[in-house]
Enzyme design. Structure first.
Site, PDB file in Angstrom:
ATOM      1  N   VAL A 179       2.653   1.275   2.995  1.00 30.65           N
ATOM      2  CA  VAL A 179       2.672  -0.047   4.248  1.00 30.65           C
ATOM      3  C   VAL A 179       3.806  -1.435   3.502  1.00 30.65           C
ATOM      4  O   VAL A 179       3.303  -1.453   1.946  1.00 30.65           O
ATOM      5  CB  VAL A 179       0.846  -0.382   4.036  1.00 30.65           C
ATOM      6  CG1 VAL A 179       1.074  -1.511   5.136  1.00 30.65           C
ATOM      7  CG2 VAL A 179       0.339   0.552   4.439  1.00 30.65           C
ATOM      8  N   ASP A 184     -12.697   9.044   9.246  1.00 32.70           N
ATOM      9  CA  ASP A 184     -12.463   8.824   8.202  1.00 32.70           C
ATOM     10  C   ASP A 184     -13.320   7.144   8.517  1.00 32.70           C
ATOM     11  O   ASP A 184     -12.540   6.101   8.039  1.00 32.70           O
ATOM     12  CB  ASP A 184     -11.445   8.319   7.914  1.00 32.70           C
ATOM     13  CG  ASP A 184     -10.876   8.296   5.864  1.00 32.70           C
ATOM     14  OD1 ASP A 184     -12.335   8.358   5.853  1.00 32.70           O
ATOM     15  OD2 ASP A 184     -10.202   8.164   5.550  1.00 32.70           O
ATOM     16  N   GLY A 222       0.799  -1.431   0.218  1.00 34.56           N
ATOM     17  CA  GLY A 222      -0.306   0.054  -0.310  1.00 34.56           C
ATOM     18  C   GLY A 222       0.780   1.419  -0.445  1.00 34.56           C
ATOM     19  O   GLY A 222       1.913   1.180   0.635  1.00 34.56           O
ATOM     20  N   VAL A 223       0.614   2.631  -0.819  1.00 38.67           N
ATOM     21  CA  VAL A 223       0.946   3.262  -0.634  1.00 38.67           C
ATOM     22  C   VAL A 223      -0.137   4.897   0.362  1.00 38.67           C
ATOM     23  O   VAL A 223      -1.496   5.060  -0.746  1.00 38.67           O
ATOM     24  CB  VAL A 223       1.462   3.657  -2.371  1.00 38.67           C
ATOM     25  CG1 VAL A 223       2.478   4.856  -2.240  1.00 38.67           C
ATOM     26  CG2 VAL A 223       2.414   2.389  -2.519  1.00 38.67           C
ATOM     27  N   GLY A 224       0.673   5.491   0.701  1.00 37.30           N
ATOM     28  CA  GLY A 224      -0.165   6.852   0.766  1.00 37.30           C
ATOM     29  C   GLY A 224       0.528   8.097   1.253  1.00 37.30           C
ATOM     30  O   GLY A 224       1.994   7.707   1.121  1.00 37.30           O
ATOM     31  N   GLY A 225       0.439   8.922   1.434  1.00 37.80           N
ATOM     32  CA  GLY A 225       0.807  10.331   1.761  1.00 37.80           C
ATOM     33  C   GLY A 225       1.838   9.853   2.315  1.00 37.80           C
ATOM     34  O   GLY A 225       3.019  10.782   2.661  1.00 37.80           O
ATOM     35  N   GLY A 247       3.650   7.199   3.543  1.00 36.53           N
ATOM     36  CA  GLY A 247       4.419   6.475   3.036  1.00 36.53           C
ATOM     37  C   GLY A 247       3.941   5.366   2.822  1.00 36.53           C
ATOM     38  O   GLY A 247       2.969   4.855   2.265  1.00 36.53           O
ATOM     39  N   LYS A 260       4.179   0.003   8.508  1.00 31.66           N
ATOM     40  CA  LYS A 260       3.689   1.538   8.107  1.00 31.66           C
ATOM     41  C   LYS A 260       4.999   2.309   8.071  1.00 31.66           C
ATOM     42  O   LYS A 260       4.753   2.455   9.545  1.00 31.66           O
ATOM     43  CB  LYS A 260       2.001   1.872   8.729  1.00 31.66           C
ATOM     44  CG  LYS A 260       1.369   2.637   7.879  1.00 31.66           C
ATOM     45  CD  LYS A 260       0.221   3.028   8.630  1.00 31.66           C
ATOM     46  CE  LYS A 260      -1.225   1.994   7.887  1.00 31.66           C
ATOM     47  NZ  LYS A 260      -2.182   2.883   8.191  1.00 31.66           N
TER      48      LYS A 260
END
Ligand SMILES: *[C@@H]1O[C@H](CO)[C@@H](O)[C@H](O)[C@H]1NC(C)=O
Ligand SMILES: *[C@@H]1O[C@H](CO)[C@@H](O)[C@H](O)[C@H]1NC(C)=O
Ligand SMILES: *[C@@H]1O[C@H](CO)[C@@H](O)[C@H](O)[C@H]1NC(C)=O
Ligand SMILES: *[C@@H]1O[C@H](CO)[C@@H](O)[C@H](O)[C@H]1NC(C)=O
Ligand SMILES: *[C@@H]1O[C@H](CO)[C@@H](O)[C@H](O)[C@H]1NC(C)=O
Ligand SMILES: *[C@@H]1O[C@H](CO)[C@@H](O)[C@H](O)[C@H]1NC(C)=O
Ligand SMILES: *[C@@H]1O[C@H](CO)[C@@H](O)[C@H](O)[C@H]1NC(C)=O
Length: 892
Positions: free
Chosen positions: A550, A663, A543-546, A548, A567
């Site tokens: 996972v 969220d 996983g990629v997110g703002g 960084g 994470k």
């Protein structure tokens, strides 16, 4: 008037109204003695649930007495998930006897003892506590094994309530004595509560000629002041749990249908119904108003409307109790149905412990009218059971009068019940310890491999208001992985005929986790993390997110390798090490069976890494739409919603601080291998804002489109009702199996929330229900469910229910569903709707579960401080910027 003031007044006004309507009236009884003692603590602590202050016993007037040369120690407990943490946070422990002395006024009192068996220190092993408790000359507990008692109830904590009389102004001694049966046994206690009760609430008044009906004998019995009692069951039959603060001033806890259901026999489960009349104001002319909360009298269980069926079964509960004691049974009744107003309208027989207690129970005759609460008292002896069974069942059976000419409705009703054990001739109340629970079932076959799951790359949507401050983009939906560790699971509700003795299981918010190391959140070294991810090799990225990336990895835990989600927050994030540690401390204390647990973290070399449990079955959405997974049955969907709602309720009220998730969505509700719903991503949205001034925090709108509370968006004021709104949208997703937002859809169908409201208004729900559910949802259940969902999405936050109300409403819906046996008579109502089609390319959300590597490669993750409030989800590589929750910019 100043608009703020006006708003304040309106709020207060509405609250008063709500309180009134909900019957949450101010306590009708004010106890003279009201002592709350937190043992092993110094100072005062407030219980967030009931708002009561608990005072520490250290250096207080209640410091216990101990013989010279012996001493006790005080310890802080590791935090637990239990929603009311105080007084469980500290304990007094000792290997020698200690005595608390309480100066009290004369009169009848509740004595409540609170125990949290856990390993407090190396020398006080969890399983080694074994002790007796005496008070006022009565043995309350003997050789009490707190750990096995908690285990048998699948609960983390054990609380006991006793009643006894203080003859004249005197002090009451409560003595804790470690057992001599075991050499290193110790005694401990976390909390003691002493509360006065109204005169002769349960005890028989000296002026009264007769007391409770003595079942099986002609002479009435009396509950004299020289007896002590232990409360064993107190249930708001057919209603929701009413915890301490909702009682009439005595802080009694009333369990709800979740607990009651365990004790029903199968036929009663299948046929009984739950009438309720929420508008009725009970008229307390026959019994004192403090007898029980009004809510107890607004809900009930009755047999059903089909006379034929009512004649072939008895409405029957079986309560496990210790044998060879007398029991005091109080049954609460109130006829509140509009058509039961005359004597004989509803006439029935009552059997307690298989003996006739009432030949002709007629609530209207007893209460002198509809809407008037009344209770009836009985005393019954429960003899030893066959064999060596420790617990026997005390049965309560209501039988409809079979003769049609005697009654209008061949039916029976019960609104509430209380069962107390009476002290025996040796002034003893103690029974044997329960048997340890059976070893956990062999786990079901492993869940499908993660890689089998069809990957669903999802669009990210960012909502936000610009703020010039760089914020660590709060973290995105985390993938959480199963850890091999076995957590003892609470046995399933419908498991055995009488519900297991582990009856309290469905107080399931307190699932026992003895296997937890005392240090709840483990520190991982960077070397360990690197070993688990082969030095952060990109093939492990899931996983990629703002914030960084996972990674999926295996770490050594509990003597084995376990998969976890790792994470790694971006180093350029603004969060300082100190803040990070503070957040970790907070997050690691959030323990609840319906929250994804944080396993550990790492801060070596300036890294900020979080390690989470692995959730084998992925996200709730993975089982709703755009998936190869088979559709979930309706019952199971309800169970999942109830679990998630409980998790959110805990966040809102159970922890030290109110935590607003911000969220809530179907991708943030994960499922473990047993299909238990776990809320993920809690607390993280707050992480992003540590460097932001207070004013900014309130103006940063976070969340995902489709789920965003319009009021929050408008007013930018965050309350837990924003979560309630988003949860309402999740409920719609669960019912309709479509995304919260379909950008390609026709305008009025784009937003699931709006579309559901429109269909609800126009009575066209059949158009939106998941086709696989057609004909499978009972009418009553559907009605209730949609009512909850729509009320959650009310435009105005104040009008939305609390998560607690949502939990209760969903439980009620489940109960309605189960009472029709899962079948529906509603085919015509639900059939023939249009399927929602072409849900392609339009998901809202951001978790992607094990994506293909091409997709991974295509992901770009930038860190620009984008000051743009755009919400264009199509921008590739949009990043973790200000306010945004999310960043998985890959479309399909
Ligand atoms: C408490 O009960 C458990 C389960 O039966 C047992 O393992 C433990 O040894 C008991 N503790 C003591 C002090 O007897
Ligand atoms: C209570 O305990 C204290 C200390 O052990 C003792 O002095 C006192 O006599 C006890 N009182 C009663 C009523 O038993
Ligand atoms: C009552 O139940 C019986 C047995 O299931 C059924 O035959 C009968 O039609 C039902 N009566 C009504 C009025 O629903
Ligand atoms: C209801 O309970 C009574 C007392 O136990 C019993 O005599 C009767 O047969 C039961 N009726 C049914 C239909 O099971
Ligand atoms: C609720 O109680 C009120 C007042 O007694 C009565 O008029 C009404 O019919 C009841 N509602 C139901 C659903 O029974
Ligand atoms: C007592 O009644 C219950 C249910 O009404 C029944 O299951 C049980 O077998 C009965 N026990 C005896 C000893 O008759
Ligand atoms: C209760 O209902 C379930 C589901 O409809 C059915 O399988 C079960 O046999 C019923 N039990 C009894 C005792 O009727």
């Amino acid at each position: 008037m100043n608009p703020n003031l006006a708003h304040l007044f309106l709020t207060l006004f509405l609250q008063i109204i709500t309180l009134h309507v909900a019957g949450d009236s101010p306590s009708v009884y004010k106890p003279v003695d009201d002592i709350t003692l937190q043992c092993g603590f110094s100072g005062d602590q407030v219980n967030q649930q009931d708002g009561r202050t608990w005072s520490g016993d250290i250096n207080s007037k209640f410091s216990p007495f101990q013989a010279a040369g012996s001493s006790s120690v005080y310890k802080a407990a590791t935090p637990i998930s239990s929603s009311s943490q105080v007084p469980y946070t500290t304990a007094r422990l000792s290997r020698s006897e200690f005595t608390y002395t309480f100066p009290l006024t004369s009169g009848q009192k509740f004595i409540r003892l609170y125990f949290y068996p856990t390993s407090y220190a190396a020398e006080f092993d969890r399983s080694k506590s074994l002790f007796s408790v005496e008070a006022g000359g009565f043995t309350l507990l003997r050789d009490f094994n707190a750990s096995v008692t908690a285990d048998a109830f699948s609960s983390e904590t054990v609380s006991r309530e006793f009643c006894l009389n203080i003859a004249s102004e005197q002090s009451l001694n409560i003595t804790f004595t470690p057992s001599r049966a075991s050499p290193d046994a110790y005694a401990f206690i976390n909390g003691i509560e002493i509360v006065s009760m109204p005169d002769n609430l349960y005890y028989t008044s000296p002026q009264s000629a007769d007391g409770p009906v003595s079942v099986g004998s002609i002479n009435p019995s009396r509950i004299e002041n020289n007896a002590a009692m232990e409360m064993v069951y107190r249930i708001n039959v057919g209603g929701s749990q009413l915890s301490f603060n909702r009682d009439t001033g005595m802080y009694r806890n009333w369990d709800g249908i979740q607990v009651e259901y365990n004790y029903l026999d199968d036929l009663s489960k299948n046929f009984s119904v739950l009438p309720q009349n929420s508008s009725i104001q009970p008229d307390f002319s026959e019994i004192p108003e403090y007898s029980a909360p009004e809510e107890v009298y607004r809900t009930a269980r009755s047999m059903g409307t089909n006379k034929t069926i009512n004649k072939i079964y008895n409405l029957t509960w079986g309560f496990p109790v210790d044998s060879t004691f007398y029991y005091f049974v109080r049954l609460h009744f109130c006829e509140f149905e509009g058509d039961v107003t005359l004597p004989r309208d509803r006439l029935f027989q009552i059997f307690i412990s298989n003996q006739t207690a009432e030949q002709m129970a007629d609530v209207i005759t007893w209460s002198r009218g509809n809407g008037k609460p009344v209770y009836k008292d009985y005393v019954v002896f429960v003899p030893a059971g066959a064999g060596s069974k420790k617990k026997v069942h005390l049965f309560l059976a209501l039988q409809a009068t079979p003769k049609d000419r005697l009654t209008n409705y061949n039916d029976a009703i019960l609104n509430g019940l209380e069962i107390f054990k009476l002290s025996d001739s040796n002034r003893n109340l103690a029974g044997p310890n329960p048997d340890p629970p059976p070893p956990p079932n062999i786990a079901q076959p492993e869940s499908p491999k993660v890689s089998d799951k069809k990957s669903i790359p999802l669009l990210a949507i960012i909502a936000g208001v610009v703020s010039g401050v760089f914020v660590l983009a709060s973290v995105f939906g985390f993938l959480v992985f199963r850890r091999g560790r076995k957590v003892k699971d609470s046995s399933s509700r419908q498991g055995t005929k009488w519900g297991p003795f582990s009856s309290a299981t469905t107080k399931s918010t307190k699932t026992h986790r003895s296997s937890l190391p005392s240090d709840l959140c483990r520190y991982f070294s960077l070397a360990e993390i690197k070993a688990a991810t082969q030095n952060f090799d990109s093939v492990f990225i899931i996983g990629v997110g703002g914030f960084g990336h996972v990674y999926k990895g295996n770490v050594n835990m509990d003597g084995g390798l376990h998969p976890v989600a790792i994470k790694r927050l971006k180093s350029e994030s603004s969060q300082g090490a100190h803040e990070f540690k503070t957040e970790i401390d907070m997050l690691s204390q959030l323990r609840h069976v319906h929250l994804v647990p944080l396993v550990g973290y790492c801060m070596d070399d300036g890294e900020m890494i979080l390690v989470y449990d692995y959730m084998a079955r992925g996200t709730l959405r993975d089982h709703l739409y755009n998936t190869d997974n088979p559709p979930l049955p309706w019952d199971q969907r309800l169970q999942i919603c109830i679990g998630a709602a409980r998790g959110l309720h805990y966040l809102h009220t159970g922890a030290k601080y109110t935590i607003i998730h911000r969220d809530v969505k179907s991708t943030n509700i994960l499922l473990d291998e047993k299909w238990v719903a776990k809320v993920s991503d809690f607390g993280l949205s707050k992480m992003g804002s540590t460097n932001v001034s207070q004013t900014h925090i309130s103006t940063v709108v976070k969340g995902s489109f489709g789920y965003l509370d319009p009021e929050y968006y408008r007013r930018q004021q965050l309350t837990e009702k924003s979560d309630v709104y988003s949860f309402g949208v999740v409920l719609c997703e669960v019912l309709c199996a479509r995304p919260a937002l379909i950008r390609t859809a026709e305008k009025k169908q784009m937003s699931l929330a709006e579309w559901t409201k429109i269909c609800h208004r126009n009575g066209k729900l059949d158009q939106i229900i998941d086709p696989s559910l057609r004909g499978k949802i009972g009418n009553a259940c559907l009605k209730k469910y949609v009512e909850i969902a729509v009320s959650c999405m009310h435009d105005s936050g104040i009008e939305r229910p609390s998560m607690n109300d949502v939990v209760w409403g969903l439980e009620f819906a489940l109960q309605l569903q189960q009472s029709v046996g899962g079948d529906s008579n509603s085919n015509d109502e639900m059939g023939g709707g249009d399927d929602i089609e072409s849900v392609t390319g339009s998901d809202v959300g951001f978790i992607s579960w094990e994506e293909s590597s091409e997709l991974k490669k295509s992901r770009v993750s930038k860190t620009s401080s984008d000051h743009n409030s755009t919400t264009n989800e199509s921008i590739k590589g949009m990043s973790g910027t200000v306010f945004s929750e999310i960043n998985d910019p890959n479309g399909r």
